[in-house]
Design an enzyme around this catalytic site. Structure first.
Site, PDB file in Angstrom:
ATOM      1  N   HIS A 164       0.833  -1.373   0.020  1.00 27.43           N
ATOM      2  CA  HIS A 164      -0.013   0.040  -0.030  1.00 27.43           C
ATOM      3  C   HIS A 164       0.749   1.288  -0.167  1.00 27.43           C
ATOM      4  CE1 HIS A 164      -3.321   2.736   1.557  1.00 27.43           C
ATOM      5  NE2 HIS A 164      -2.161   3.250   2.069  1.00 27.43           N
ATOM      6  N   GLU A 165       1.856   1.201   0.816  1.00 26.41           N
ATOM      7  CA  GLU A 165       2.726   2.283   0.936  1.00 26.41           C
ATOM      8  C   GLU A 165       3.575   2.593  -0.337  1.00 26.41           C
ATOM      9  OE1 GLU A 165       2.169   4.548   2.963  1.00 26.41           O
ATOM     10  OE2 GLU A 165       1.068   3.110   4.353  1.00 26.41           O
TER      11      GLU A 165
ATOM     12  N   HIS B  13       1.511   4.457  -2.744  1.00 25.70           N
ATOM     13  CA  HIS B  13       1.454   5.659  -2.709  1.00 25.70           C
ATOM     14  C   HIS B  13       2.789   6.503  -3.384  1.00 25.70           C
ATOM     15  CE1 HIS B  13      -1.866   6.901  -0.283  1.00 25.70           C
ATOM     16  NE2 HIS B  13      -1.398   5.972   0.609  1.00 25.70           N
TER      17      HIS B  13
ATOM     18  N   GLU C 127      -6.301   7.312  -0.677  1.00 22.94           N
ATOM     19  CA  GLU C 127      -6.300   6.136   0.110  1.00 22.94           C
ATOM     20  C   GLU C 127      -6.994   4.749  -0.634  1.00 22.94           C
ATOM     21  OE1 GLU C 127      -4.697   5.358   2.985  1.00 22.94           O
ATOM     22  OE2 GLU C 127      -3.978   7.200   2.799  1.00 22.94           O
TER      23      GLU C 127
END
Length: 317
Positions: A130-131, A134, A202
């Site tokens: 997930h990071e 980003h 998100e």
């Protein structure tokens, strides 16, 4: 498109910064605020990642101090076609994580000891994916610079509360009441500007991370665990710096503060539902997941350093 959104977001925060300056010192205060905001934007572009990592006491680890964790992050970065980011660990019992950096070539990911000790290897991999999503979307530039500028707005507003009161005059056109209103409204407005973009990002990072890992439900399980713990285990650094809350995968604020009324994150239930739908669409497909790193018994030090100064291997190497 992300660069355009970043420019609009920073322009909005700069205008808000100037408005606070005008409330405190009239046109002169507004011009000073513009100069300070421009300098803050420039400084944030080059240094905001270092500031945030230092704020949370994050320590950089490598394949010597945390081999399993670092290798896992680098493998996920390879799948995402990203250069390997620097890897940090925060000594914090609340399970959480964030990414920072102005571009993929200067990116870093940070996880708390609570995350590494309470989640399974697959769940940790889901969080790190997930990071990395980003980073790939250049969200980290916006999130980190926004945190710095929003914090500066709050500090300037507090300065106005202390020194900007008094009778209405040329230097303070709104008087004490106007200054107090600006002190109250400016930080809230900064949070609303943050919310304008961060919630949709998100969802995008959840989807991107699930595709990188190939296991949407691993991330969904991690979100459920982190969300439950975030309300039970305080993150004192985040409570002291609420402008950085939007950087984390789950809002780190306890909920006892007013800041939580304006959450920068979508509801966890909605995020999990979206990941569940994605899992059904993928039908067990997606990118082929690599082997998860073996986790050692909990209770060790993730940095691999014992209190006596000798080296030993913790749960992540």
């Amino acid at each position: 498109m992300n660069h355009l959104k970043t420019a609009i977001l920073l322009a909005g925060l700069t205008a808000l910064f100037m408005a606070v300056g005008f409330a405190i010192g009239g046109r002169g205060g507004m011009m000073i605020a513009f100069v300070v905001a421009s300098a803050t934007n420039l400084f944030s572009y080059w240094n905001s990642d270092k500031m945030v990592l230092r704020m949370y006491g994050a320590r950089e680890v490598d394949e010597t101090t945390a081999p399993d964790f670092v290798r896992m992050v680098h493998e996920l970065a390879r799948r995402a076609d990203l250069p390997p980011p620097r890897v940090f660990i925060m000594d914090n019992p609340q399970p959480n994580a964030f990414a920072t950096g102005r571009n993929p070539q200067n990116a870093a990911v940070a996880a708390t000891t609570g995350l590494l000790q309470s989640l399974s290897p697959e769940e940790v991999a889901g969080v790190m994916a997930h990071e990395l999503a980003h980073i790939k979307h250049y969200d980290t530039l916006t999130m980190t610079m926004t945190a710095t500028i929003a914090g500066a707005i709050s500090m300037l507003a507090n300065f106005g509360l202390l020194f900007g009161g008094g009778n209405r005059n040329n230097n303070n056109p709104f008087g004490a009441i106007g200054t107090i209103l600006m002190v109250i409204l400016a930080p809230l407005a900064a949070m609303l500007v943050q919310m304008a973009i961060s919630r949709s990002r998100e969802y995008e990072a959840d989807r991107g991370g699930a595709e990188i890992l190939g296991r949407p439900m691993a991330l969904a399980s991690a979100l459920a665990k982190i969300s439950g713990a975030a309300h039970e285990v305080p993150n004192y650094e985040a409570e002291s710096n609420p402008a950085t809350a939007h950087m984390f995968i789950i809002n780190p604020l306890s909920g006892a503060r007013m800041d939580n009324l304006f959450s920068t994150h979508p509801a966890v239930e909605n995020r999990i539902a979206a990941l569940r739908a994605l899992s059904q669409q993928m039908g067990g497909g997606g990118f082929a997941p690599g082997p998860a790193p073996a986790v050692r018994p909990p209770g060790g030090n993730p940095w691999g350093v014992d209190p006596g100064g000798g080296q030993r291997r913790g749960p992540w190497g």
